[in-house]
Enzyme design. Sequence first.
Site, mmCIF file in Angstrom:
data_model
loop_
_atom_site.group_PDB
_atom_site.id
_atom_site.type_symbol
_atom_site.label_atom_id
_atom_site.label_comp_id
_atom_site.label_asym_id
_atom_site.label_seq_id
_atom_site.Cartn_x
_atom_site.Cartn_y
_atom_site.Cartn_z
ATOM 1 N N ASP A 1 0.826 -1.130 -0.098
ATOM 2 C CA ASP A 1 0.041 -0.066 -0.013
ATOM 3 C C ASP A 1 0.991 1.114 -0.112
ATOM 4 O OD1 ASP A 1 -1.890 -1.780 0.131
ATOM 5 O OD2 ASP A 1 -2.818 -1.108 1.926
ATOM 6 N N ASP B 1 -15.381 -2.518 -1.783
ATOM 7 C CA ASP B 1 -14.914 -2.166 -0.258
ATOM 8 C C ASP B 1 -16.262 -2.158 0.347
ATOM 9 O OD1 ASP B 1 -12.346 -2.324 -1.385
ATOM 10 O OD2 ASP B 1 -12.455 -0.252 -2.019
#
Length: 239
Positions: free
Chosen positions: A8, A129
Amino acid sequence: MILYPAIDLKDGQCVRLLHGEMDKATVFGDDPAAQAAKFQAAGSEWLHLVDLNGAFAGQPVNGAAVEAILGRVSVPCQLGGGIRDMATIEMWLGKGLARVILGTVAVDNPKLVREAARAFPGKVAVGIDARGGKVATKGWAEETDVLVTDLAKSFEDAGVAAIIYTDILRDGAMKGPNLAATEALARAVTIPVIASGGVSSLADLIALRDTGVISGAISGRALYDGAIDLGAALKALKA
């Protein structure tokens, strides 16, 4: 089941967020390409990259870091975060990315997902998500009333390569994945489902694999913290 180590990216560094909140970032390194090379050396067959700044900005921000990773490793990489138009999709695939992940636009502009999946077979995934079963967009900052399963089913005939399902409340929390919700989604659609969020032990990975319907799992913090030994995990998943 494929294990996807996560890199990330925030401000050019490798980080992990807690529950997707940018102000709750733990920095794990300032050389993402070196981290990618370590994952490859341990035997990883895929890498999962996220441009966190890009997810909020709606356009690529950590492009230099992504390109450095692509230049350093030979394993395929998938990338999500800030990919919201065909030009950006074409740009990343042209630079050697194996798969783009479309999240916010899957809600805001599903037509683009369909066009991209047709134009680039096998190279477009949908990122879903969710908090409490409902989809969140724009770097998880905006809630919608769209149900996860409804969104996934809407792309059944689109030719997308995979669905990456993240339970936001589990992400970065090291409390295990939402196994029931992920398995239910995988059983509801024919598109391969990759689990993300909360994968924090080898037992979590085995439980996901043993559902028999989940095609992959993403793990970040647990690999950096040492809670999961990558080499041992990859070996166990092949057993």
